[in-house]
Design an enzyme around this catalytic site. Structure first.
Site, PDB file in Angstrom:
ATOM      1  N   ASN A   1     -11.592  12.260  -0.938  1.00 30.82           N
ATOM      2  CA  ASN A   1     -11.374  11.596   0.331  1.00 30.82           C
ATOM      3  C   ASN A   1     -10.436  12.425   1.210  1.00 30.82           C
ATOM      4  O   ASN A   1      -9.302  12.704   0.814  1.00 30.82           O
ATOM      5  CB  ASN A   1     -10.727  10.215   0.122  1.00 30.82           C
ATOM      6  N   GLU A   2     -10.909  12.815   2.370  1.00 34.57           N
ATOM      7  CA  GLU A   2     -10.073  13.424   3.419  1.00 34.57           C
ATOM      8  C   GLU A   2      -9.217  14.578   2.919  1.00 34.57           C
ATOM      9  O   GLU A   2      -7.982  14.511   2.890  1.00 34.57           O
ATOM     10  CB  GLU A   2      -9.195  12.362   4.082  1.00 34.57           C
TER      11      GLU A   2
ATOM     12  N   HIS B   1      -8.752   9.965  -4.323  1.00 32.61           N
ATOM     13  CA  HIS B   1      -8.212   9.460  -3.056  1.00 32.61           C
ATOM     14  C   HIS B   1      -6.686   9.558  -3.127  1.00 32.61           C
ATOM     15  O   HIS B   1      -5.982   8.562  -3.113  1.00 32.61           O
ATOM     16  CB  HIS B   1      -8.692   8.026  -2.804  1.00 32.61           C
TER      17      HIS B   1
ATOM     18  N   TRP C   1      -0.135   3.718   3.054  1.00 38.33           N
ATOM     19  CA  TRP C   1       0.587   4.971   2.898  1.00 38.33           C
ATOM     20  C   TRP C   1       1.980   4.913   3.543  1.00 38.33           C
ATOM     21  O   TRP C   1       2.712   3.966   3.267  1.00 38.33           O
ATOM     22  CB  TRP C   1      -0.276   6.136   3.408  1.00 38.33           C
TER      23      TRP C   1
ATOM     24  N   GLN D   1      -4.076   2.105  -3.050  1.00 38.80           N
ATOM     25  CA  GLN D   1      -3.789   1.168  -1.970  1.00 38.80           C
ATOM     26  C   GLN D   1      -4.017  -0.295  -2.348  1.00 38.80           C
ATOM     27  O   GLN D   1      -3.470  -1.181  -1.702  1.00 38.80           O
ATOM     28  CB  GLN D   1      -4.620   1.532  -0.736  1.00 38.80           C
TER      29      GLN D   1
ATOM     30  N   GLU E   1     -15.600   5.466   6.398  1.00 39.07           N
ATOM     31  CA  GLU E   1     -14.492   4.636   6.888  1.00 39.07           C
ATOM     32  C   GLU E   1     -14.525   4.585   8.400  1.00 39.07           C
ATOM     33  O   GLU E   1     -14.714   5.609   9.063  1.00 39.07           O
ATOM     34  CB  GLU E   1     -13.110   5.233   6.537  1.00 39.07           C
TER      35      GLU E   1
HETATM   36  C1  GBH Z   1      -7.672   7.094   6.110  1.00 37.13           C
HETATM   37  O1  GBH Z   1      -6.756   8.041   6.508  1.00 37.13           O
HETATM   38  C2  GBH Z   1      -7.512   6.978   4.635  1.00 37.13           C
HETATM   39  O2  GBH Z   1      -8.612   7.483   3.933  1.00 37.13           O
HETATM   40  C3  GBH Z   1      -7.208   5.591   4.185  1.00 37.13           C
HETATM   41  O3  GBH Z   1      -6.704   5.633   2.893  1.00 37.13           O
HETATM   42  C4  GBH Z   1      -6.270   4.946   5.170  1.00 37.13           C
HETATM   43  O4  GBH Z   1      -5.784   3.718   4.718  1.00 37.13           O
HETATM   44  C5  GBH Z   1      -7.007   4.774   6.464  1.00 37.13           C
HETATM   45  O5  GBH Z   1      -7.519   5.977   6.910  1.00 37.13           O
HETATM   46  C6  GBH Z   1      -6.184   4.178   7.587  1.00 37.13           C
HETATM   47  O6  GBH Z   1      -5.128   5.010   7.914  1.00 37.13           O
HETATM   48  O7  GBH Z   1      -1.528  10.525  14.712  1.00 37.13           O
HETATM   49  O8  GBH Z   1      -1.660   8.431  15.842  1.00 37.13           O
HETATM   50  O9  GBH Z   1      -3.320  10.081  16.252  1.00 37.13           O
HETATM   51  C7  GBH Z   1      -6.749   8.307   7.873  1.00 37.13           C
HETATM   52  C8  GBH Z   1      -5.623   9.252   8.148  1.00 37.13           C
HETATM   53  C9  GBH Z   1      -5.642   8.522  10.401  1.00 37.13           C
HETATM   54  C10 GBH Z   1      -4.350  10.399   9.654  1.00 37.13           C
HETATM   55  C11 GBH Z   1      -5.418   8.937  11.811  1.00 37.13           C
HETATM   56  C12 GBH Z   1      -4.109  10.791  11.060  1.00 37.13           C
HETATM   57  C13 GBH Z   1      -3.954  10.056  13.236  1.00 37.13           C
HETATM   58  C14 GBH Z   1      -3.342   8.915  13.988  1.00 37.13           C
HETATM   59  N1  GBH Z   1      -5.550   9.634   9.512  1.00 37.13           N
HETATM   60  N2  GBH Z   1      -4.171   9.640  11.890  1.00 37.13           N
HETATM   61  S1  GBH Z   1      -2.393   9.525  15.292  1.00 37.13           S
END
Ligand code: GBH
Length: 444
Positions: free
Chosen positions: A166-167, A122, A404, A21, A349
Site C-alpha cells: 500500500n502506497e 500496509h 496514523w 489501523q 481507496e
Molecule cells: C492513505 O494514505 C492510507 O493508505 C490510509 O491508511 C489512510 O488512512 C488514508 O489514506 C487516509 O489518510 O498534505 O494536506 O495535501 C494517504 C496518505 C493522504 C498522505 C494525503 C498525503 C496529503 C494531504 N496521503 N496526504 S495534504
C-alpha cells in the site's frame, strides 16, 4: 439510467481497512511490535499520544464488521495482514495463532458472499526487522518475499486478489526523509535505498504469489496525486518536479515501465545492481489507485530534499480535515494512468476525513462526506467515459480508525466508531453508499 452506460459488467464495490489501523490486540496471541507501535511511543509524533493498542478491536469484532459490510451490500473487502502478527521476528518461525486469525477473517468474509482482497504490506514492518535496518537493508526484499510466500501458501486457496504494497511512496518518503511516519528517519541515502529495496520486494512478491496461487489477480496500490507548485510560482517548479518523481513515479515507472524517472534514476544509481530492473518489472493484472486530492510543493531548504508541502490556493474547497477537494484531478489522474500504463485500474481507496459526531438523536449526518463521494464518483464516471478501464471502487474506510499521525481525531469511516464503547453506528454516508451500490447493480 445513467449508471447503465458507465459501469462494466462485474464492476466491484468495496470498503478498505488496514491491520494496524483497525485490529488492536497489539500484544495478543504472540503478536510482536511493529515500527508503528514504536513510533506511537515517540513524543509528539502522533496526536494526543494515540496508539494502535486497541484501535477498533477488529481482531475480536471482525464478525460484526463483516456483518456490517454485508448490510451495505459490498462485493469486496480490502484488508491487510499484520506482518508482526504472523512472523513476530519478521522472519523465521511463523506464529500459528496469528495465522489463524486471518483464516477466521477470510472464511467469515467468504461466507458473507464478499471477496477478500489481501494487502501484504500496509506500513507495519516488524520492529525486529527495523532493528536490522528495515527497508534500507537490501535483505529486506528477501524478508518480504519469504513473508509473502507464507501468506500465499496459507491463504492462496481462498484468496485470489493480492496487493503487494500500500502506497510505496508515502511510507518511504515519510518514513525515511520527511519524518511523518514510522520509522521517522531523515536520511537521503536510506530513503533512496528504501525506494529501491521496496521495488525489489514488490517484484519478488509478485513472483511468489504467481507461483503459488492459481488464478491470482495481482496489483500494487499507488497513491498518485497531482503535484502542483504552490501559488503556481516558477520558483516552486523544480520542487514540484522532484516531489512528483518521489511521490508518483519512483514506484509505478520501474514496476510497470522498467525504468526510474530521471532525477531518481541519477540519485539511485549506486543502489542498482545488474538484473535489478527486470526483477522489479513483473507483469501485473491491474493498477491500484488511492486518491484523495492534489498536493502542493514549495521550496524548503530545511528538509532532506529541499522541498516541502505547500498550501492549496486559499480559495480552494476543502473537506473535513482541510485537505483540498478537487474531483477533476481524480478524473485527470485516471486518464493519465490509462495513457501512461495502459492497464485496468481499481480505485483501492477514496474517501474523506472529518470529526463526525452523533447528534442528539444518535445519528451521524456526514453530509460533507456524501458530497465528497458524490463529486468523486461523478469524476470516475467521466474518466470511464473518457476511456479509463476502471474495474472497481473501494471507499476508505469502512470504520473510523487509527489515522496514523492524526490518531483517532480524524475520522474516515462511513461507519462511526465510539472508541470508548467500541459501538459501531453507520453514518448517513453508509446509507448513501449502500444505495449507490444497489442502483449501480440494478442498472447493469
Ligand atoms: C492513505 O494514505 C492510507 O493508505 C490510509 O491508511 C489512510 O488512512 C488514508 O489514506 C487516509 O489518510 O498534505 O494536506 O495535501 C494517504 C496518505 C493522504 C498522505 C494525503 C498525503 C496529503 C494531504 N496521503 N496526504 S495534504
Amino acid at each position: 439510467m445513467e449508471h447503465k452506460a458507465v459501469f462494466p459488467e462485474g464492476f466491484l464495490w468495496g470498503t478498505s481497512t488496514s491491520a494496524f489501523q483497525v485490529e488492536g490486540a497489539a500484544t495478543e496471541d504472540g503478536r510482536a511490535p511493529s515500527i508503528w507501535d514504536s513510533f506511537c511511543r515517540l513524543k509528539g509524533r502522533v496526536d494526543n499520544g494515540d496508539t494502535g493498542d486497541v484501535a477498533c478491536d477488529h481482531y475480536h469484532r471482525y464478525a460484526e464488521d463483516v456483518a456490517l459490510m454485508r448490510g451495505l451490500g459490498v462485493d469486496a473487502y480490502r484488508f491487510s495482514v499484520a506482518w508482526p502478527r504472523v512472523l513476530p521476528r519478521g522472519r523465521g518461525m511463523a506464529n500459528e495463532a496469528g495465522l489463524d486469525f486471518y483464516d477466521r477473517l477470510i472464511d467469515t468474509v467468504l461466507e458473507a458472499g464478499i471477496e477478500p482482497w489481501l494487502c501484504v504490506y500496509h506500513w507495519d514492518l516488524p520492529q525486529a526487522l527495523q532493528d536490522l535496518g528495515g527497508w534500507a537493508n537490501r535483505d529486506s526484499a528477501g524478508w518480504y518475499a519469504d513473508y509473502t510466500t507464507l501468506l500465499a501458501r496459507r491463504y492462496g486457496d481462498r484468496v485470489k486478489r493480492w496487493i503487494t504494497f500500500n502506497e510505496f511512496s508515502v511510507f518511504t518518503l515519510f518514513g525515511y526523509a520527511i519524518p511523518w511516519a514510522a520509522p521517522g528517519i531523515t536520511d537521503r541515502g536510506q530513503h533512496l535505498r528504501a525506494i529501491h529495496h521496496v521495488n525489489l520486494a514488490h517484484g519478488a512478491g509478485v513472483d511468489a504469489v504467481r507461483a503459488l496461487v492459481p488464478g491470482a489477480s495481482i496489483g500494487a496500490v499507488h497513491n498518485r496525486q497531482r503535484v502542483l507548485p504552490e501559488g503556481g510560482k516558477p520558483e516552486n517548479a523544480e520542487a514540484a518536479a522532484l516531489l512528483d518523481e518521489h511521490w508518483n513515479l519512483a514506484f509505478c515507472d520501474p514496476q510497470l515501465l522498467g525504468h526510474y524517472p530521471p532525477r531518481v534514476a541519477r540519485a539511485i544509481e549506486p543502489c542498482v545492481k545488474a538484473g535489478d530492473m527486470a526483477r522489479i518489472c513483473r507483469p501485473m493484472d491491474w493498477f491500484g489507485l488511492n486518491h484523495y486530492g492534489p498536493i502542493f510543493a514549495r521550496v524548503n531548504p530545511e528538509t532532506t530534499w529541499g522541498y516541502g508541502w505547500g498550501d492549496a490556493p486559499p480559495d480552494s474547497p476543502t473537506h473535513g480535515v482541510g485537505w483540498a477537494v478537487f474531483p477533476d484531478a481524480f478524473r485527470d489522474e485516471l486518464l493519465e494512468i490509462t495513457r501512461r500504463y495502459r492497464m485496468p485500474i481499481v480505485i483501492t481507496e477514496n474517501g474523506c476525513g472529518g470529526s463526525d459526531s452523533p447528534d442528539e438523536s444518535g445519528d451521524i449526518v456526514d453530509q460533507h462526506r456524501i458530497n465528497y463521494l458524490q463529486l468523486y464518483n461523478a469524476s470516475m464516471h467521466e474518466a470511464i467515459r473518457g476511456g479509463a478501464d476502471v474495474r472497481g471502487y473501494f471507499v476508505w474506510s469502512l470504520l473510523d480508525n487509527f489515522e496514523w499521525g492524526s490518531g483517532y481525531g480524524n475520522r474516515f469511516g462511513i461507519v462511526h466508531v465510539d472508541f470508548e464503547s467500541q459501538k459501531r453506528t453507520p453514518k448517513a454516508s453508509a446509507r448513501w453508499y449502500a444505495d449507490l451500490i444497489k442502483r449501480a447493480r440494478s442498472a447493469t
